[in-house]
Write a protein that holds these residues in place. Structure first.
Motif, short mmCIF file in Angstrom:
data_model
loop_
_atom_site.label_atom_id
_atom_site.label_comp_id
_atom_site.label_asym_id
_atom_site.label_seq_id
_atom_site.Cartn_x
_atom_site.Cartn_y
_atom_site.Cartn_z
N ALA A 82 8.75 27.03 -24.78
CA ALA A 82 7.42 27.22 -25.37
C ALA A 82 7.47 26.97 -26.88
O ALA A 82 6.58 26.32 -27.44
CB ALA A 82 6.91 28.62 -25.07
N GLU A 83 8.52 27.49 -27.54
CA GLU A 83 8.66 27.28 -28.98
C GLU A 83 8.81 25.79 -29.30
O GLU A 83 8.23 25.29 -30.28
CB GLU A 83 9.86 28.06 -29.50
CG GLU A 83 9.67 29.57 -29.49
CD GLU A 83 10.92 30.32 -29.92
OE1 GLU A 83 12.00 29.68 -30.00
OE2 GLU A 83 10.83 31.53 -30.17
N ALA A 84 9.59 25.09 -28.45
CA ALA A 84 9.79 23.66 -28.68
C ALA A 84 8.48 22.90 -28.45
O ALA A 84 8.19 21.92 -29.15
CB ALA A 84 10.88 23.13 -27.76
N HIS A 142 18.26 23.52 -30.42
CA HIS A 142 19.72 23.38 -30.47
C HIS A 142 20.19 22.99 -29.08
O HIS A 142 19.82 23.63 -28.08
CB HIS A 142 20.37 24.71 -30.89
CG HIS A 142 21.86 24.62 -30.99
ND1 HIS A 142 22.50 23.95 -32.03
CD2 HIS A 142 22.85 25.10 -30.19
CE1 HIS A 142 23.80 24.03 -31.86
NE2 HIS A 142 24.04 24.72 -30.75
N VAL A 143 20.98 21.94 -28.99
CA VAL A 143 21.44 21.41 -27.71
C VAL A 143 22.93 21.68 -27.58
O VAL A 143 23.72 21.31 -28.46
CB VAL A 143 21.17 19.89 -27.60
CG1 VAL A 143 21.62 19.38 -26.23
CG2 VAL A 143 19.69 19.59 -27.84
N LYS A 144 23.31 22.33 -26.47
CA LYS A 144 24.71 22.67 -26.23
C LYS A 144 25.25 21.78 -25.12
O LYS A 144 24.73 21.80 -24.01
CB LYS A 144 24.83 24.15 -25.85
CG LYS A 144 24.36 25.11 -26.95
CD LYS A 144 24.26 26.54 -26.45
CE LYS A 144 23.08 26.71 -25.52
NZ LYS A 144 22.86 28.12 -25.12
N VAL A 145 26.30 21.01 -25.44
CA VAL A 145 26.85 20.04 -24.50
C VAL A 145 28.31 20.36 -24.21
O VAL A 145 29.13 20.49 -25.13
CB VAL A 145 26.76 18.60 -25.06
CG1 VAL A 145 27.24 17.59 -24.02
CG2 VAL A 145 25.33 18.28 -25.51
N ALA A 146 28.64 20.51 -22.93
CA ALA A 146 30.03 20.58 -22.50
C ALA A 146 30.44 19.18 -22.03
O ALA A 146 29.66 18.51 -21.35
CB ALA A 146 30.19 21.59 -21.36
N VAL A 147 31.62 18.74 -22.41
CA VAL A 147 31.97 17.34 -22.14
C VAL A 147 33.46 17.19 -21.84
O VAL A 147 34.30 17.88 -22.42
CB VAL A 147 31.58 16.45 -23.35
CG1 VAL A 147 32.33 16.87 -24.61
CG2 VAL A 147 31.81 14.97 -23.07
N SER A 148 33.79 16.31 -20.92
CA SER A 148 35.18 15.92 -20.70
C SER A 148 35.70 15.24 -21.95
O SER A 148 34.99 14.45 -22.57
CB SER A 148 35.30 14.95 -19.52
OG SER A 148 34.88 15.52 -18.31
N ARG A 150 17.52 25.54 -13.49
CA ARG A 150 17.20 25.85 -14.88
C ARG A 150 16.22 24.83 -15.45
O ARG A 150 16.36 23.63 -15.25
CB ARG A 150 18.46 25.85 -15.74
CG ARG A 150 18.14 26.25 -17.18
CD ARG A 150 19.33 26.20 -18.10
NE ARG A 150 18.92 26.54 -19.45
CZ ARG A 150 19.67 26.39 -20.53
NH1 ARG A 150 20.89 25.93 -20.41
NH2 ARG A 150 19.22 26.72 -21.72
N ILE A 151 15.22 25.33 -16.17
CA ILE A 151 14.32 24.48 -16.93
C ILE A 151 14.92 24.32 -18.31
O ILE A 151 15.02 25.28 -19.07
CB ILE A 151 12.91 25.10 -17.02
CG1 ILE A 151 12.31 25.28 -15.62
CG2 ILE A 151 12.00 24.21 -17.86
CD1 ILE A 151 10.99 26.01 -15.61
N LEU A 152 15.32 23.11 -18.64
CA LEU A 152 15.98 22.88 -19.93
C LEU A 152 14.99 23.01 -21.08
O LEU A 152 13.80 22.66 -20.94
CB LEU A 152 16.59 21.48 -19.97
CG LEU A 152 17.81 21.23 -19.08
CD1 LEU A 152 18.21 19.76 -19.15
CD2 LEU A 152 18.99 22.11 -19.48
N PRO A 153 15.45 23.50 -22.23
CA PRO A 153 14.62 23.43 -23.44
C PRO A 153 14.23 21.98 -23.70
O PRO A 153 14.95 21.05 -23.33
CB PRO A 153 15.55 23.97 -24.53
CG PRO A 153 16.56 24.79 -23.82
CD PRO A 153 16.76 24.13 -22.48
N ILE A 154 13.10 21.77 -24.36
CA ILE A 154 12.59 20.41 -24.52
C ILE A 154 13.59 19.51 -25.23
O ILE A 154 13.82 18.37 -24.83
CB ILE A 154 11.25 20.44 -25.28
CG1 ILE A 154 10.15 20.94 -24.35
CG2 ILE A 154 10.90 19.05 -25.81
CD1 ILE A 154 8.78 20.96 -24.94
N ALA A 155 14.23 20.01 -26.30
CA ALA A 155 15.18 19.17 -27.03
C ALA A 155 16.33 18.75 -26.11
O ALA A 155 16.75 17.58 -26.12
CB ALA A 155 15.73 19.92 -28.24
#
Length: 305
Positions: free
Chosen positions: A79-81, A93-99, A276-281
């Motif tokens: 909603a804030e986004a 803020h986008v949090k990415v886990a990556v190989s 999960r509904i991802l944040p817009i960013a």
């Protein structure tokens, strides 16, 4: 919205597995945080956490409530986004886990590209093993995960999947330009392989064994290393996934990228916690990354044909 502060505090406790460690991150005293948790447990009528000698973990009832709290937080973030989008200012803020084998190159380029258009969006990137990404998604430590040869667990949803050809980094001039590396060539090279235990390494070991090539590594490395040709003329070959390689790095190391014949393409997957509904960013970045990965993978496979 005091309940949101409590939800975020609970998220920190779950992530750290400790009230004391979470309180340090939240800049409040452990006793104050513990009082908030006890108040919640009294209101709910059930224990939210199991107290252990080494810390805390969610109780069975706590797992149910926590999943709802996390969904509520995600909805508020979204909603804030949305409000920021209406104002013409995308934030988040986008949090990415990556190989590790996918960390550089395409991922870095997409983050830079996204931030040029949306400078108020920040990122955190955490390297993980192919078997460990699920826990980060489920706990909320990552919004999305970009994984090579993933080992799936319950509660994970695939957002995008593609196959990308295996390539090798070789010192420039060690083999003919644009040459495809075939089994007889690889057998006479020093192989640089990912660390044992990651999905990409297992995939390579199986492929090399089928070709009857020794799977012993001259060097094991989690990151890129500059290729070499030794005094006897024996060159190194580091197996990589082409979308993760930065052209500037290749130029700086006098290296070239070559397709590898007869080793199967690698499954690269982008995923999130199921439902999960991802944040817009995060959602917008995932869409951009998927499109970029699809194009790059198609180009890499075509080059290997």
């Amino acid at each position: 919205m005091r309940h949101l502060q409590l939800y975020r505090a609970l998220q920190a406790v779950v992530r750290e597995g400790s009230i004391r460690k979470a309180s340090e991150l939240l800049a409040i005293s452990p006793s104050a945080l513990n009082r908030q948790i006890l108040g919640l447990e009294e209101e709910l009528g059930v224990p939210f956490f199991e107290r252990l000698p080494s810390g805390v973990r969610l109780s069975t009832a706590g797992e149910v409530y926590f999943s709802h709290f996390i969904k509520h937080l995600a909805e508020i973030d979204r909603a804030e986004a949305t409000v920021a989008d209406l104002s013409g200012l995308r934030i988040g803020h986008v949090k990415v886990a990556v190989s590790r084998e996918l960390e550089a190159g395409l991922l870095s380029a997409n983050i830079l590209s996204f931030r040029r258009e949306h400078p108020r969006v920040t990122f955190s990137v955490v390297p993980v093993l192919s078997a460990d990404f699920s826990a980060r998604l489920i706990s909320g430590q990552a919004d999305i995960a970009l994984i090579a040869q993933p080992q799936y667990h319950d509660g994970i949803e695939t957002v995008f999947s593609t196959d990308t050809a295996v390539h090798a980094i070789v010192a420039r001039g060690a083999v003919p330009e644009r040459a495809t590396l075939r089994p007889d060539t690889l057998a006479d090279m020093d192989l640089v392989l990912p660390a044992d235990g990651v999905g990409f390494r297992t995939h390579l070991d199986q492929g090399l064994k089928r070709l009857r090539i020794d799977t012993g590594a001259a060097v094991e490395s989690a990151g890129l290393i500059a290729p070499w040709v030794n005094e006897g003329g024996r060159a190194s070959a580091q197996f990589v996934l082409a979308p993760a390689i930065d052209d500037n790095w290749l130029s700086a190391c006098s290296a070239s990228l070559h397709p590898v014949a007869r080793i199967a393409s690698v499954n690269v997957v982008m995923c999130k916690r199921a439902g999960r509904i991802l944040p817009i960013a995060a959602e917008k970045f995932a869409q951009q990354l998927a499109a970029s990965l699809q194009q790059t993978s198609a180009d890499a496979i075509q080059a290997a044909v």
